[in-house]
Design a protein around this motif. Structure first.
Motif, PDB file in Angstrom:
ATOM      1  N   ALA A 125      43.690 -14.230-105.607  1.00 52.04           N
ATOM      2  CA  ALA A 125      42.973 -13.600-104.499  1.00 52.04           C
ATOM      3  C   ALA A 125      41.479 -13.512-104.798  1.00 52.04           C
ATOM      4  CB  ALA A 125      43.533 -12.202-104.237  1.00 52.04           C
ATOM      5  N   TYR A 126      40.696 -13.362-103.733  1.00 51.84           N
ATOM      6  CA  TYR A 126      39.270 -13.121-103.882  1.00 51.84           C
ATOM      7  C   TYR A 126      38.981 -11.659-103.549  1.00 51.84           C
ATOM      8  CZ  TYR A 126      38.070 -18.007-104.548  1.00 51.84           C
ATOM      9  OH  TYR A 126      37.945 -19.269-105.071  1.00 51.84           O
ATOM     10  N   VAL A 127      37.900 -11.148-104.121  1.00 54.57           N
ATOM     11  CA  VAL A 127      37.530  -9.757-103.883  1.00 54.57           C
ATOM     12  C   VAL A 127      36.075  -9.687-103.451  1.00 54.57           C
ATOM     13  CG1 VAL A 127      37.067  -9.411-106.354  1.00 54.57           C
ATOM     14  CG2 VAL A 127      37.387  -7.432-104.869  1.00 54.57           C
ATOM     15  N   VAL A 128      35.826  -8.938-102.393  1.00 57.47           N
ATOM     16  CA  VAL A 128      34.455  -8.671-101.934  1.00 57.47           C
ATOM     17  C   VAL A 128      34.092  -7.261-102.374  1.00 57.47           C
ATOM     18  CG1 VAL A 128      32.931  -8.384 -99.944  1.00 57.47           C
ATOM     19  CG2 VAL A 128      34.660 -10.203 -99.939  1.00 57.47           C
ATOM     20  N   VAL A 154      38.736  -9.387-114.465  1.00 60.64           N
ATOM     21  CA  VAL A 154      38.793 -10.149-113.215  1.00 60.64           C
ATOM     22  C   VAL A 154      37.881 -11.374-113.330  1.00 60.64           C
ATOM     23  CG1 VAL A 154      38.360 -10.104-110.731  1.00 60.64           C
ATOM     24  CG2 VAL A 154      39.332  -8.099-111.856  1.00 60.64           C
ATOM     25  N   ASP A 155      38.350 -12.520-112.887  1.00 58.21           N
ATOM     26  CA  ASP A 155      37.583 -13.762-112.919  1.00 58.21           C
ATOM     27  C   ASP A 155      36.346 -13.621-112.024  1.00 58.21           C
ATOM     28  OD1 ASP A 155      36.576 -16.327-112.841  1.00 58.21           O
ATOM     29  OD2 ASP A 155      38.453 -17.274-112.231  1.00 58.21           O
ATOM     30  N   SER A 156      35.157 -13.768-112.608  1.00 64.73           N
ATOM     31  CA  SER A 156      33.917 -13.596-111.847  1.00 64.73           C
ATOM     32  C   SER A 156      33.805 -14.597-110.698  1.00 64.73           C
ATOM     33  CB  SER A 156      32.698 -13.720-112.766  1.00 64.73           C
ATOM     34  OG  SER A 156      32.652 -15.017-113.354  1.00 64.73           O
ATOM     35  N   ALA A 157      34.467 -15.760-110.819  1.00 64.49           N
ATOM     36  CA  ALA A 157      34.427 -16.774-109.766  1.00 64.49           C
ATOM     37  C   ALA A 157      35.160 -16.309-108.515  1.00 64.49           C
ATOM     38  CB  ALA A 157      35.025 -18.082-110.266  1.00 64.49           C
ATOM     39  N   HIS A 158      35.976 -15.260-108.661  1.00 71.92           N
ATOM     40  CA  HIS A 158      36.739 -14.744-107.524  1.00 71.92           C
ATOM     41  C   HIS A 158      36.118 -13.479-106.936  1.00 71.92           C
ATOM     42  CE1 HIS A 158      40.706 -17.039-107.559  1.00 71.92           C
ATOM     43  NE2 HIS A 158      39.919 -17.666-108.422  1.00 71.92           N
TER      44      HIS A 158
END
Length: 240
Positions: A125-128, A154-158
């Motif tokens: 998933a991506y997070v804003v 958490v993956d910074s790319a996401h």
């Protein structure tokens, strides 16, 4: 009965004061809460005298007190509506949207921890992270949350940052634009503290977003202060 009410009022006033000394939190929530329970305490202590004064001598003032009581009931209703949102869990996967909160605060950390826990089970998933820089903040709320989430794995790319929002309405409005610009899943998972979810729901609907809620817990000693502050904000929405 009057003595019980007086004791409860004293307990509540102390509860509203705890954040001032433990977390350096002084806002409209604990100020209004303390004033409200001071009034209730005085009413309970001088019940008969106050009633005679309001009903027999100053009926107009009595009507004003009645109106104020109705406002308080409305505020309590908004609080109950916020609490009702906390039991709902995300029904489907989506883009996680973490609403901004004061940099370094316990509430911000609670939101971060809740989002990180979700991301561990949904690493794709991506997070804003959304929130600008307040007058007394040394970086944007979005940048602060991004750093903490990366630190927690958490993956910074996401992670996508929105650093302009100054309030909940702008959190939602700017996020709705970002979803299209970044081609993100338009179903969002709103992460905010339990007391805040009713208002975040309201603005999510205003911006035509499809969403689920993910409630971040609020420390017990901050609950009255922030629920009261939120009641005031919700009342402003209803009256505007």
């Amino acid at each position: 009965m009057g003595m019980v009410v007086q004791i409860l009022c004293i307990v509540m006033m102390v509860w509203y004061l705890i954040p001032v000394f433990t977390a350096h939190v002084l806002n409209s929530g604990n100020v209004c809460g303390i004033l409200l329970f001071m009034l209730i305490y005085s009413y309970a202590r001088h019940f008969h005298q106050v009633n005679r004064f309001l009903i027999l001598k100053h009926a107009k003032l009595g009507m004003l007190v009645l109106a104020l009581s109705l406002v308080i009931c409305v505020m309590l209703t908004s609080s109950a509506l916020a609490i009702a949102q906390t039991s709902k869990r995300p029904g489907q996967e989506g883009t996680v949207v973490v609403l901004g909160c004061k940099v370094g605060s316990q509430l911000a950390q609670s939101r971060i921890d809740t989002a990180v826990a979700y991301m561990k089970y949904h690493p794709e998933a991506y997070v804003v992270v959304t929130g600008g820089t307040g007058r007394d903040e040394y970086m944007s709320e979005a940048e602060y949350m991004r750093r903490q989430m990366v630190y927690e794995g958490v993956d910074s790319a996401h992670i996508v940052m929105e650093q302009e929002a100054r309030n909940t309405y702008e959190n939602m409005k700017n996020t709705s634009i970002l979803l299209g610009e970044k081609n993100l899943n338009e179903h969002i998972i709103i992460v905010s503290n339990d007391f805040h979810l009713y208002r975040s729901d309201y603005y999510a609907k205003k911006n035509h977003l499809t969403y689920d809620n993910l409630a971040a817990p609020t420390p017990w000693y901050l609950l009255p202060t922030y629920f009261t502050r939120e009641m005031i904000a919700v009342l402003h929405i209803w009256l505007s």
